[in-house]
Design a protein around this motif. Structure first.
Motif, PDB file in Angstrom:
ATOM      1  N   GLY A 450       0.777  -1.231   0.000  1.00 17.23           N
ATOM      2  CA  GLY A 450       0.000   0.000   0.000  1.00 17.23           C
ATOM      3  C   GLY A 450       0.802   1.271   0.000  1.00 17.23           C
ATOM      4  N   GLY A 451       2.104   1.175  -0.296  1.00 17.06           N
ATOM      5  CA  GLY A 451       2.939   2.369  -0.343  1.00 17.06           C
ATOM      6  C   GLY A 451       3.036   2.946  -1.736  1.00 17.06           C
ATOM      7  N   PHE A 452       3.614   4.141  -1.824  1.00 15.43           N
ATOM      8  CA  PHE A 452       3.796   4.830  -3.101  1.00 15.43           C
ATOM      9  C   PHE A 452       5.264   5.217  -3.234  1.00 15.43           C
ATOM     10  CE2 PHE A 452      -0.481   5.579  -1.561  1.00 15.43           C
ATOM     11  CZ  PHE A 452      -1.260   5.244  -2.665  1.00 15.43           C
ATOM     12  N   LEU A 453       5.727   5.269  -4.477  1.00 19.36           N
ATOM     13  CA  LEU A 453       7.123   5.594  -4.747  1.00 19.36           C
ATOM     14  C   LEU A 453       7.209   6.805  -5.657  1.00 19.36           C
ATOM     15  CD1 LEU A 453       8.433   1.977  -5.555  1.00 19.36           C
ATOM     16  CD2 LEU A 453       8.472   3.141  -3.351  1.00 19.36           C
ATOM     17  N   THR A 454       8.103   7.708  -5.350  1.00 14.72           N
ATOM     18  CA  THR A 454       8.421   8.809  -6.255  1.00 14.72           C
ATOM     19  C   THR A 454       9.930   8.841  -6.429  1.00 14.72           C
ATOM     20  OG1 THR A 454       8.683  10.456  -4.497  1.00 14.72           O
ATOM     21  CG2 THR A 454       6.462  10.154  -5.402  1.00 14.72           C
ATOM     22  N   HIS A 455      10.376   9.520  -7.467  1.00 22.31           N
ATOM     23  CA  HIS A 455      11.803   9.549  -7.739  1.00 22.31           C
ATOM     24  C   HIS A 455      12.124  10.712  -8.658  1.00 22.31           C
ATOM     25  CE1 HIS A 455      10.769   7.619 -11.634  1.00 22.31           C
ATOM     26  NE2 HIS A 455       9.872   7.000 -10.908  1.00 22.31           N
ATOM     27  N   SER A 456      13.310  11.257  -8.486  1.00 17.47           N
ATOM     28  CA  SER A 456      13.751  12.365  -9.332  1.00 17.47           C
ATOM     29  C   SER A 456      14.664  11.896 -10.446  1.00 17.47           C
ATOM     30  CB  SER A 456      14.481  13.405  -8.478  1.00 17.47           C
ATOM     31  OG  SER A 456      15.545  12.796  -7.764  1.00 17.47           O
ATOM     32  N   VAL A 457      15.095  10.654 -10.375  1.00 20.04           N
ATOM     33  CA  VAL A 457      15.907  10.032 -11.421  1.00 20.04           C
ATOM     34  C   VAL A 457      15.247   8.689 -11.714  1.00 20.04           C
ATOM     35  CG1 VAL A 457      18.061  11.153 -10.753  1.00 20.04           C
ATOM     36  CG2 VAL A 457      17.422   9.006  -9.669  1.00 20.04           C
ATOM     37  N   PRO A 458      15.657   7.987 -12.790  1.00 24.70           N
ATOM     38  CA  PRO A 458      15.044   6.682 -13.048  1.00 24.70           C
ATOM     39  C   PRO A 458      15.025   5.827 -11.784  1.00 24.70           C
ATOM     40  CG  PRO A 458      16.452   7.281 -14.877  1.00 24.70           C
ATOM     41  CD  PRO A 458      16.638   8.343 -13.820  1.00 24.70           C
ATOM     42  N   LEU A 459      13.832   5.338 -11.425  1.00 24.96           N
ATOM     43  CA  LEU A 459      13.621   4.708 -10.117  1.00 24.96           C
ATOM     44  C   LEU A 459      14.625   3.616  -9.812  1.00 24.96           C
ATOM     45  CD1 LEU A 459      11.970   4.248  -7.550  1.00 24.96           C
ATOM     46  CD2 LEU A 459      10.433   2.794  -8.871  1.00 24.96           C
ATOM     47  N   TYR A 460      14.896   2.752 -10.786  1.00 22.31           N
ATOM     48  CA  TYR A 460      15.697   1.577 -10.468  1.00 22.31           C
ATOM     49  C   TYR A 460      17.197   1.836 -10.559  1.00 22.31           C
ATOM     50  CZ  TYR A 460      11.139  -0.605 -10.725  1.00 22.31           C
ATOM     51  OH  TYR A 460       9.825  -0.925 -10.520  1.00 22.31           O
ATOM     52  N   SER A 461      17.585   3.063 -10.912  1.00 24.50           N
ATOM     53  CA  SER A 461      19.012   3.377 -10.833  1.00 24.50           C
ATOM     54  C   SER A 461      19.383   3.732  -9.391  1.00 24.50           C
ATOM     55  CB  SER A 461      19.370   4.535 -11.772  1.00 24.50           C
ATOM     56  OG  SER A 461      18.743   5.725 -11.341  1.00 24.50           O
ATOM     57  N   THR A 462      18.384   4.135  -8.602  1.00 26.87           N
ATOM     58  CA  THR A 462      18.613   4.324  -7.162  1.00 26.87           C
ATOM     59  C   THR A 462      17.624   3.439  -6.419  1.00 26.87           C
ATOM     60  OG1 THR A 462      17.163   6.252  -7.230  1.00 26.87           O
ATOM     61  CG2 THR A 462      19.527   6.648  -7.402  1.00 26.87           C
ATOM     62  N   GLY A 463      16.374   3.889  -6.298  1.00 25.57           N
ATOM     63  CA  GLY A 463      15.316   3.017  -5.810  1.00 25.57           C
ATOM     64  C   GLY A 463      15.128   3.011  -4.309  1.00 25.57           C
ATOM     65  N   VAL A 464      14.149   2.225  -3.894  1.00 24.55           N
ATOM     66  CA  VAL A 464      13.800   2.070  -2.491  1.00 24.55           C
ATOM     67  C   VAL A 464      14.223   0.675  -2.039  1.00 24.55           C
ATOM     68  CG1 VAL A 464      11.899   1.942  -0.846  1.00 24.55           C
ATOM     69  CG2 VAL A 464      11.894   3.699  -2.613  1.00 24.55           C
ATOM     70  N   GLU A 465      14.968   0.640  -0.965  1.00 23.99           N
ATOM     71  CA  GLU A 465      15.485  -0.619  -0.415  1.00 23.99           C
ATOM     72  C   GLU A 465      14.793  -0.900   0.910  1.00 23.99           C
ATOM     73  OE1 GLU A 465      19.710  -2.265   1.513  1.00 23.99           O
ATOM     74  OE2 GLU A 465      19.572  -0.253   0.641  1.00 23.99           O
ATOM     75  N   VAL A 466      14.327  -2.104   1.090  1.00 23.92           N
ATOM     76  CA  VAL A 466      13.721  -2.520   2.356  1.00 23.92           C
ATOM     77  C   VAL A 466      14.804  -3.209   3.186  1.00 23.92           C
ATOM     78  CG1 VAL A 466      11.969  -3.945   3.474  1.00 23.92           C
ATOM     79  CG2 VAL A 466      11.446  -2.789   1.302  1.00 23.92           C
ATOM     80  N   SER A 467      15.080  -2.671   4.347  1.00 26.68           N
ATOM     81  CA  SER A 467      16.098  -3.271   5.209  1.00 26.68           C
ATOM     82  C   SER A 467      15.737  -4.711   5.544  1.00 26.68           C
ATOM     83  CB  SER A 467      16.227  -2.464   6.501  1.00 26.68           C
ATOM     84  OG  SER A 467      16.986  -3.180   7.465  1.00 26.68           O
ATOM     85  N   PRO A 468      16.695  -5.630   5.490  1.00 22.50           N
ATOM     86  CA  PRO A 468      16.414  -7.016   5.906  1.00 22.50           C
ATOM     87  C   PRO A 468      15.967  -7.109   7.358  1.00 22.50           C
ATOM     88  CG  PRO A 468      18.511  -6.880   4.735  1.00 22.50           C
ATOM     89  CD  PRO A 468      18.074  -5.472   5.004  1.00 22.50           C
ATOM     90  N   LEU A 469      16.285  -6.107   8.164  1.00 21.90           N
ATOM     91  CA  LEU A 469      15.857  -6.116   9.560  1.00 21.90           C
ATOM     92  C   LEU A 469      14.362  -5.853   9.695  1.00 21.90           C
ATOM     93  CD1 LEU A 469      18.817  -4.117  11.141  1.00 21.90           C
ATOM     94  CD2 LEU A 469      18.409  -6.578  11.302  1.00 21.90           C
ATOM     95  N   VAL A 470      13.765  -5.256   8.645  1.00 18.52           N
ATOM     96  CA  VAL A 470      12.343  -4.924   8.655  1.00 18.52           C
ATOM     97  C   VAL A 470      11.497  -6.060   8.109  1.00 18.52           C
ATOM     98  CG1 VAL A 470      10.603  -3.373   7.656  1.00 18.52           C
ATOM     99  CG2 VAL A 470      12.766  -2.445   8.506  1.00 18.52           C
ATOM    100  N   SER A 471      11.949  -6.666   6.992  1.00 18.38           N
ATOM    101  CA  SER A 471      11.132  -7.696   6.344  1.00 18.38           C
ATOM    102  C   SER A 471      12.025  -8.703   5.641  1.00 18.38           C
ATOM    103  CB  SER A 471      10.179  -7.048   5.331  1.00 18.38           C
ATOM    104  OG  SER A 471       9.329  -8.007   4.750  1.00 18.38           O
ATOM    105  N   TYR A 472      11.655  -9.971   5.786  1.00 21.77           N
ATOM    106  CA  TYR A 472      12.434 -11.061   5.184  1.00 21.77           C
ATOM    107  C   TYR A 472      12.028 -11.298   3.732  1.00 21.77           C
ATOM    108  CZ  TYR A 472      14.607 -15.680   4.740  1.00 21.77           C
ATOM    109  OH  TYR A 472      15.358 -16.748   4.319  1.00 21.77           O
ATOM    110  N   VAL A 473      10.713 -11.430   3.469  1.00 22.93           N
ATOM    111  CA  VAL A 473      10.228 -11.654   2.096  1.00 22.93           C
ATOM    112  C   VAL A 473       9.039 -10.751   1.781  1.00 22.93           C
ATOM    113  CG1 VAL A 473      11.072 -14.008   1.764  1.00 22.93           C
ATOM    114  CG2 VAL A 473       8.894 -13.633   2.946  1.00 22.93           C
ATOM    115  N   GLY A 474       9.027  -9.544   2.343  1.00 21.46           N
ATOM    116  CA  GLY A 474       7.938  -8.617   2.069  1.00 21.46           C
ATOM    117  C   GLY A 474       6.820  -8.654   3.085  1.00 21.46           C
TER     118      GLY A 474
END
Length: 494
Positions: A450-474
């Motif tokens: 249910g989240g949203f993503l924005t980016h000022s450069v192509p998303l997958y050249s930087t992107g959003v990373e989920v810390s492994p400490l937060v979630s194992y498989v989503g």
């Protein structure tokens, strides 16, 4: 590793007397195995160099090495047994897997982990040479927003898994049972790996839940089986391959250590996979449910000429094993299953394995008894320049022919296989390609929560990373993500 002596041809204080001969008993032992040429330059060596050479030869188990050379040469070039595709019933495919099966296996796996029955075994003997680094591969940072190394990503996945296992307990005790992490290094990476963990405070893990051990080395040999001398006083040696893990575990007595800790199952993987699900509970539960001795995660081969080993059945009704791409005839590689329309030999080996401890003990003894190694023809640095000879190696998949039963478990590349092998700019398996796979997967997790993503450069050249400490498989991301907008690049943490 011993420090090499400096060159100095004086054998005593200014004396011109001839140097003493090499120890006669050692010469006789070398003659017994046809390796007496190791002392060919004895008279030209300084006293320090002579001592170094004597210690070098004395450190070798000549009887064992001779058996390896003879058995490997005898099997080299023999026509391999015929192969046939792995029967479909041996493979749990993604499309045939039911949701209730996945949930059942996930819970079975977490239960075994909470009972201390799982340990993880990391193959980390390689340097990042092809990545332009001399450091151990696990130290490499693929460029995620967090800047975390492969070692740190894997350590944090272990911590997340420990927490999930503790939370899964019906009685809600919440006691965290540590997952022991056995890390195989090599003589070239051992100190640097230990130092990296120490300098980073073991990435939050307890120091006593991590055990380092080094794989062995084996002398390189000429085409007639004689030792190649790297220098006049040093035998050329090379690591014994990632299959050296079996003998290394045995000789370091870590198989006994596992038994003492109550470990029943080993999750084994290679360090250079940025998406590896260390200790995957679903895979573990599947493994336990099938009651097999060994299992492997597999991905579908992308195209016939893809340079990956594939699982096959060796001989009519024989054991499941792996055939390297170079050993698979192109006509077989291109064969199509007329019923499915897919490649007949399609299950790629990606070095994600599960073993019982009992089976590991059996393999360690069986491989040593048979003493058959793969002969890798290489140019070996020697006193004569680059000498064409052989490195003797075993591979992790050499275990499978010893298994009374093996099960394969299909996974999706885009979810579990992001290899980091080649420098950026190469055609495949680069840090950039691995980072893209991680960021794309995590973006899907965030959107699904249910989240949203924005980016000022192509998303997958930087992107959003989920810390492994937060979630194992989503899992468990909705409270963090629902209705929120994340601006790349960033790492989602608690």
């Amino acid at each position: 590793m011993r420090e090499e002596p400096t060159t100095d041809n004086n054998h005593s204080n200014g004396s011109s007397s001839p140097p003493p001969p090499p120890p006669q008993a050692l010469v006789e032992r070398l003659k017994d195995y046809g390796q007496e040429d190791a002392f060919a330059f004895w008279d030209q060596l300084s006293a320090d160099q002579q001592n170094f050479l004597v210690q070098e030869i004395e450190s070798l188990d000549l009887q064992r090495i001779d058996r390896m050379i003879r058995c490997s040469f005898q099997s080299y070039g023999l026509p391999p047994a015929s192969i046939e595709p792995v029967p479909e019933g041996f493979v749990s495919t993604v499309e045939d897997r039911k949701i209730e099966d996945r949930e059942k296996w996930w819970n079975m796996g977490l239960k075994a982990i909470s009972e201390g029955k799982l340990a993880v075994l990391l193959l980390s003997g390689g340097q990042g040479t092809r990545l332009g680094s001399s450091a151990p591969k696990g130290c490499f940072n693929v460029g995620l927003p967090s800047g975390k190394s492969l070692f740190q990503l894997q350590a944090e996945r272990i911590m997340c898994l420990q927490r999930l296992a503790a939370q899964s307990l019906a009685e809600g005790s919440g006691n965290v049972v540590p997952i022991h992490w056995y890390i195989m290094t090599s003589p070239f990476t051992d100190k640097a790996t230990r130092d990296f963990f120490k300098n980073n405070k073991y990435f939050g893990l307890d120091t006593d839940q991590v055990s380092f051990f080094s794989q062995g080395t084996i002398p390189c040999v000429s085409k007639d089986g004689r030792f190649i001398m790297e220098t006049p006083f040093q035998v050329a040696k090379a690591p014994d391959g990632n299959g050296g893990v079996y003998s290394a575990l045995k000789y370091s007595r870590l198989l006994e250590d596992m038994s003492t800790r109550g470990v029943k199952y080993l999750d084994c993987y290679g360090v250079d996979n940025a998406l590896v699900r260390v200790g995957d509970p679903t895979f573990l539960g599947y493994f336990i449910d099938k009651g097999v001795a060994s299992a492997a995660k597999v991905v579908r081969k992308a195209y016939p000429q893809e340079k990956v080993g594939v699982f096959v059945r060796r001989g009519k009704g024989g054991p499941v094993t792996v055939v390297e791409y170079s050993e698979l005839d192109q006509s077989l590689a291109s064969e199509i299953n007329q019923r499915t329309g897919r490649l007949r030999y399609c299950w790629s080996n990606v070095c994600l394995h599960m073993f019982t401890l009992d089976f590991l003990n059996q393999v360690a003894s069986g491989l040593e008894k048979d003493s058959i190694y793969h002969l890798a023809e290489k140019k070996i640095p020697s006193i004569h320049g680059q000498t064409v000879g052989y490195k003797l190696e075993q591979f992790i998949f050499d275990a499978f022919p010893y298994a009374p039963s093996t099960a394969l478990y299909e996974v999706l590349r885009e979810e579990e296989f992001a290899p980091v092998k080649n420098v950026n700019g190469s055609n495949f398996d680069t840090p950039d390609s691995a980072r893209l796979l991680v960021l794309r997967l995590h973006a899907r997790w965030v959107v699904a929560a249910g989240g949203f993503l924005t980016h000022s450069v192509p998303l997958y050249s930087t992107g959003v990373e989920v810390s492994p400490l937060v979630s194992y498989v989503g899992e468990n991301l909705e409270p963090i993500c629902r209705g929120r907008t994340f601006h790349a690049p960033c790492e989602i943490t608690f």
